[in-house]
Scaffold this motif. Structure first.
Motif, mmCIF file in Angstrom:
data_model
loop_
_atom_site.group_PDB
_atom_site.id
_atom_site.type_symbol
_atom_site.label_atom_id
_atom_site.label_comp_id
_atom_site.label_asym_id
_atom_site.label_seq_id
_atom_site.Cartn_x
_atom_site.Cartn_y
_atom_site.Cartn_z
ATOM 1 N N TRP A 197 -32.729 23.826 -33.908
ATOM 2 C CA TRP A 197 -32.252 24.561 -32.690
ATOM 3 C C TRP A 197 -31.685 25.476 -32.976
ATOM 4 O O TRP A 197 -31.484 26.661 -31.824
ATOM 5 C CB TRP A 197 -31.934 23.106 -31.303
ATOM 6 N N ASP A 198 -30.596 25.943 -33.439
ATOM 7 C CA ASP A 198 -29.442 26.377 -33.910
ATOM 8 C C ASP A 198 -31.126 27.964 -34.641
ATOM 9 O O ASP A 198 -29.663 29.334 -34.301
ATOM 10 C CB ASP A 198 -28.354 26.070 -35.174
ATOM 11 N N ASP A 199 -31.834 28.228 -34.911
ATOM 12 C CA ASP A 199 -32.836 28.749 -34.925
ATOM 13 C C ASP A 199 -33.539 29.758 -34.371
ATOM 14 O O ASP A 199 -33.455 30.408 -33.595
ATOM 15 C CB ASP A 199 -33.185 28.521 -36.283
ATOM 16 N N GLU A 200 -34.187 28.732 -33.966
ATOM 17 C CA GLU A 200 -35.690 28.704 -32.311
ATOM 18 C C GLU A 200 -35.053 27.918 -31.210
ATOM 19 O O GLU A 200 -34.949 26.325 -31.344
ATOM 20 C CB GLU A 200 -36.572 28.506 -32.755
ATOM 21 N N ALA A 201 -34.504 28.025 -30.216
ATOM 22 C CA ALA A 201 -33.718 27.705 -29.265
ATOM 23 C C ALA A 201 -34.891 26.854 -28.879
ATOM 24 O O ALA A 201 -36.258 27.652 -28.721
ATOM 25 C CB ALA A 201 -33.092 27.992 -28.475
ATOM 26 N N PRO A 202 -34.572 25.324 -27.582
ATOM 27 C CA PRO A 202 -35.703 24.993 -27.549
ATOM 28 C C PRO A 202 -35.812 25.300 -25.876
ATOM 29 O O PRO A 202 -35.295 25.667 -25.000
ATOM 30 C CB PRO A 202 -35.901 23.054 -27.444
ATOM 31 N N THR A 203 -36.844 24.954 -25.351
ATOM 32 C CA THR A 203 -37.129 24.196 -24.181
ATOM 33 C C THR A 203 -36.389 22.758 -23.254
ATOM 34 O O THR A 203 -36.553 21.938 -23.682
ATOM 35 C CB THR A 203 -38.474 24.374 -23.305
ATOM 36 N N TRP A 204 -35.797 23.088 -21.716
ATOM 37 C CA TRP A 204 -35.007 21.913 -21.759
ATOM 38 C C TRP A 204 -36.805 20.883 -22.147
ATOM 39 O O TRP A 204 -35.910 19.489 -22.078
ATOM 40 C CB TRP A 204 -34.970 22.428 -20.259
ATOM 41 N N ASP A 205 -38.036 21.070 -21.993
ATOM 42 C CA ASP A 205 -38.366 19.701 -21.585
ATOM 43 C C ASP A 205 -38.827 19.536 -23.171
ATOM 44 O O ASP A 205 -38.994 17.454 -23.669
ATOM 45 C CB ASP A 205 -40.072 20.198 -21.055
ATOM 46 N N GLU A 206 -38.403 20.043 -24.606
ATOM 47 C CA GLU A 206 -38.481 19.924 -25.380
ATOM 48 C C GLU A 206 -37.247 18.801 -25.999
ATOM 49 O O GLU A 206 -37.006 17.843 -26.393
ATOM 50 C CB GLU A 206 -38.633 20.741 -26.494
ATOM 51 N N VAL A 207 -36.331 19.435 -24.593
ATOM 52 C CA VAL A 207 -34.661 18.235 -25.224
ATOM 53 C C VAL A 207 -34.440 16.881 -24.818
ATOM 54 O O VAL A 207 -34.896 16.388 -25.639
ATOM 55 C CB VAL A 207 -33.679 19.156 -24.757
ATOM 56 N N PHE A 208 -35.841 17.264 -24.135
ATOM 57 C CA PHE A 208 -35.022 15.985 -23.094
ATOM 58 C C PHE A 208 -35.846 14.798 -23.613
ATOM 59 O O PHE A 208 -36.479 13.902 -23.618
ATOM 60 C CB PHE A 208 -35.865 15.740 -21.499
ATOM 61 N N ALA A 209 -37.690 15.811 -23.873
ATOM 62 C CA ALA A 209 -38.869 14.829 -24.757
ATOM 63 C C ALA A 209 -37.877 14.440 -26.586
ATOM 64 O O ALA A 209 -38.408 12.977 -26.867
ATOM 65 C CB ALA A 209 -39.899 15.761 -25.445
ATOM 66 N N THR A 210 -37.265 15.487 -26.869
ATOM 67 C CA THR A 210 -36.993 14.698 -28.264
ATOM 68 C C THR A 210 -36.173 13.704 -27.914
ATOM 69 O O THR A 210 -35.056 12.892 -28.401
ATOM 70 C CB THR A 210 -35.919 15.946 -28.761
ATOM 71 N N ALA A 211 -34.885 13.669 -27.075
ATOM 72 C CA ALA A 211 -34.072 12.438 -27.111
ATOM 73 C C ALA A 211 -34.618 11.214 -26.437
ATOM 74 O O ALA A 211 -33.974 10.705 -26.162
ATOM 75 C CB ALA A 211 -32.656 12.868 -25.593
ATOM 76 N N ASP A 212 -35.817 11.456 -25.451
ATOM 77 C CA ASP A 212 -36.599 9.890 -26.236
ATOM 78 C C ASP A 212 -37.003 9.503 -26.940
ATOM 79 O O ASP A 212 -38.019 8.566 -26.915
ATOM 80 C CB ASP A 212 -37.645 10.615 -24.363
ATOM 81 N N ASP A 213 -37.399 9.889 -27.598
ATOM 82 C CA ASP A 213 -37.633 9.621 -29.327
ATOM 83 C C ASP A 213 -37.470 9.314 -30.247
ATOM 84 O O ASP A 213 -36.111 10.144 -30.616
ATOM 85 C CB ASP A 213 -38.336 11.268 -29.988
ATOM 86 N N ALA A 214 -36.606 7.877 -30.304
ATOM 87 C CA ALA A 214 -36.236 7.270 -30.785
ATOM 88 C C ALA A 214 -36.626 7.504 -32.496
ATOM 89 O O ALA A 214 -35.326 6.891 -33.060
ATOM 90 C CB ALA A 214 -36.402 5.586 -30.428
ATOM 91 N N GLU A 215 -37.228 8.338 -33.266
ATOM 92 C CA GLU A 215 -37.717 8.561 -34.334
ATOM 93 C C GLU A 215 -36.946 9.767 -34.705
ATOM 94 O O GLU A 215 -37.929 9.976 -35.682
ATOM 95 C CB GLU A 215 -38.979 8.317 -34.753
#
Length: 634
Positions: A197-215
């Motif tokens: 993400w320091d190279d290509e910023a995520p969308t907010w949807d990607e941020v929340f989906a990632t936070a929801d991914d325990a793996e």
């Protein structure tokens, strides 16, 4: 224990697909330079705050190219006016308190003569949400002589909150922006690089989906980082929390920039946001709270043990990277910079910008002389000298420019594209109203010291225990259906066991409130203070019932040191046990030091070892306010 079910969880893949489908219906395109109208000293100028696209939805304004402002030089008086000086009292947020204090110093450093009188600017600060509550009722809890003349919160959204709460007669609809700070996703550099993400910023949807991914970290070959930990402040207290909640609703509705109040009230949108919130460990009152804990975590081994990312303003990133932290959001401590620096991530579908609006309050307590002097102070904030202070204290000036040193240390992006104003009053208040329904539910045990010293009187004439009962009763109003809350108390008689122990099992507050209040009313001070044994025993009990879909916590209120004739574990063993639990079934132990004799050091070590926060009510007359602040973590 009696355990109410957590709010129903819908299939996550289906929720995400519904979100993507809504986003295809409304697409927001990031365009050129953002223009914002900034009112300075009664005039209107156009300033490019941050690059981005804007529309007429209330969140952004119409996009346009803006000519840079040529900041005028300050024009102080030749000689100060006559005494007594007119006092201008400026109330800021905690986040922008340093900037406002320095602006006051800069203004006071030169002679001022407004209508024949000298002027003195005095700065004070409070949490944004609490100040908005006070502004809504005209600061009636403060003597008229001490009420603010100018309110300078860190975002215009708080003006909306105050006006919606009944403060329209005292709070103008719009303010004069002093400077700005983007609200970003801050990540430790190593983690940001690992996820890209320091190279290509995520969308907010990607941020929340990632936070929801325990793996997510396991999949990236970093199991040592555990689950993705997304930190948020409370949207009822801090602008960064508001921005996080607005982004969550906007992502769920299909567009950050075009979010409407009707979408906030949509049941399907609320379901997606509720799912987002399950990834939140807990809510903190200010960005400083999170970053203080992050620094403590790094010093203990790894910042990744505490957070993967946190939603904060750029200025807070700069502070952290230069080694400035604050345990309480007020007292700032400078130390060596952290080894693991934070990097700000500017989500590609837009990010909110705190505009730091100054308003001269229009309440009856502000007279004409104070208004005139306040307007002169606002004029100063837009001068060359005032804007230099804005930049020097970590903010973008009214041209969107950063101090080069600030930008370098904070790794802040000049001309970052996608900046948006906070939305209008209807959307902001809709999100505030929705938060109690979508926030992550709590599983909380109030653990109260019932030793003999709790029978001592305080300045109000009440006993400490009576005042604590009143504070807890008031704090229970924060909890709603679906929150599981219980009550225990601890003391000993001679060398006996902990007494009275659990007096109201942890259960849905909607059903157990009366029982809990009855049990609270029945508490009586006894003798000893088995602090270590009580914390150890009840933390293990709460951990045994740990629920990943809830904020699992203990609220510990204690007025003294461990003192019991019973066999007791050591403080070191207690903290070691808490630390072990924190890495398996984490129970946050929020500690409140109550009265001058409280064992502050031990209480701080308890909260720190669990990733929770310590609260100071060593002035026992303030226990109600302090506990009220504490429960905003849920």
């Amino acid at each position: 224990m009696t355990h109410s079910p957590a709010p129903a969880r819908r299939d996550r893949r289906r929720l995400r697909e519904e979100g993507r489908r809504r986003r295809r219906r409304t697409v927001w395109v990031v365009a050129g330079a953002t223009a914002a109208l900034v009112v300075i000293g009664g005039g209107v100028v156009t300033a490019a705050l941050l690059g981005g696209a804007e529309s007429g939805s209330g969140s952004p304004t119409a996009a346009a190219e803006a000519e840079p402002i040529d900041f005028p030089a300050d024009e102080p008086a030749t000689q100060p006016g006559s005494e007594p000086c007119t006092t201008v009292k400026v109330l800021s947020s905690l986040e922008n308190a340093e900037m406002v204090s320095k602006l006051a110093e800069g203004y006071n450093a030169e002679p001022r003569d407004i209508d024949g009188a000298c002027v003195t600017v005095v700065a004070a600060n409070d949490k944004s949400g609490l100040a908005a509550e006070d502004a809504a009722v005209g600061f009636t809890d403060i003597d008229e002589a001490e009420r603010p003349t100018v309110w300078l919160p860190d975002a215009s959204s708080w003006l909306s909150v105050a006006r919606e709460g009944g403060g329209s007669a005292n709070v103008p609809e719009e303010g004069a922006s002093v400077g700005s700070s983007a609200i970003v996703l801050a990540m430790p550099q190593t983690l940001a690089t690992a996820i890209g993400w320091d190279d290509e910023a995520p969308t907010w949807d990607e941020v929340f989906a990632t936070a929801d991914d325990a793996e997510v970290w396991n999949d990236l070959d970093h199991p040592e980082w555990g689950e993705f930990k997304l930190g948020k402040t409370s949207p009822l207290i801090a602008s960064s929390g508001q921005a996080a909640m607005l982004a969550s609703f906007g992502s769920a509705a299909g567009s950050i920039a075009e979010l409407t109040a009707d979408q906030v009230g949509d049941a399907e949108v609320a379901d997606v946001v509720r799912e987002h919130e399950l990834a939140t460990s807990h809510y903190m009152a200010t960005p400083e709270h999170f970053l203080w804990h992050a620094r403590q975590s790094e010093e203990a081994g790894s910042v990744a043990d505490f957070l993967s990312a946190v939603i904060v303003d750029e200025k807070s990133v700069w502070d952290y990277n230069r080694g400035v932290t604050s345990r309480d959001g007020v007292t700032r401590v400078a130390s060596d910079p952290p080894e693991e620096q934070l990097v700000p991530i500017y989500p590609s579908d837009g990010f909110y910008v705190s505009d730091n609006p100054a308003v001269v309050l229009t309440g009856s307590w502000v007279d004409d002389a104070e208004t005139a002097a306040a307007e002169d102070f606002l004029r100063f904030t837009g001068t060359e000298e005032g804007q230099r202070i804005v930049r020097d204290t970590g903010y973008r000036d009214l041209n969107g420019e950063l101090d080069a040193g600030v930008a370098d240390v904070g790794a802040l992006v000049e001309g970052a594209e996608g900046g948006m104003d906070f939305p209008g009053q209807q959307v902001v208040t809709a999100v505030h109203d929705a938060f109690p329904e979508v926030r992550k539910r709590a599983q909380v045990l109030f653990l109260v010291d019932a030793s003999g010293s709790m029978g001592e009187p305080i300045a109000t004439g009440q006993s400490k225990l009576a005042a604590a009962k009143d504070a807890i009763t008031q704090a229970l109003d924060h909890f709603a259906e679906g929150d599981d809350v219980g009550l225990a108390a601890f003391s000993t008689v001679d060398a006996g066991p902990i007494t009275p122990g659990l007096v109201s099992p942890v259960a849905d507050i909607e059903e157990s409130r009366d029982e809990l209040l009855d049990a609270l009313a029945g508490l009586q001070p006894a003798e000893g203070t088995p602090l270590y044994n009580a914390v150890d025993a009840f933390a293990k009990q709460q951990a045994a019932d740990w629920d990943p879909d809830r904020i699992n916590a203990i609220v510990l209120l204690s007025d003294g040191k461990n003192d019991t004739a019973a066999t007791t574990i050591t403080a070191q063993q207690m903290v070691a046990n808490l630390d072990e639990l924190h890495h398996s079934t984490p129970v946050l132990v929020f500690t409140l030091a109550y009265g001058a004799d409280a064992d502050v050091t031990t209480l701080q070590s308890i909260s720190s070892s669990t990733g929770a926060h310590y609260y100071d009510a060593t002035d026992p007359t303030k226990v109600g306010d302090v506990l009220g602040d504490l429960v905003t973590s849920f």
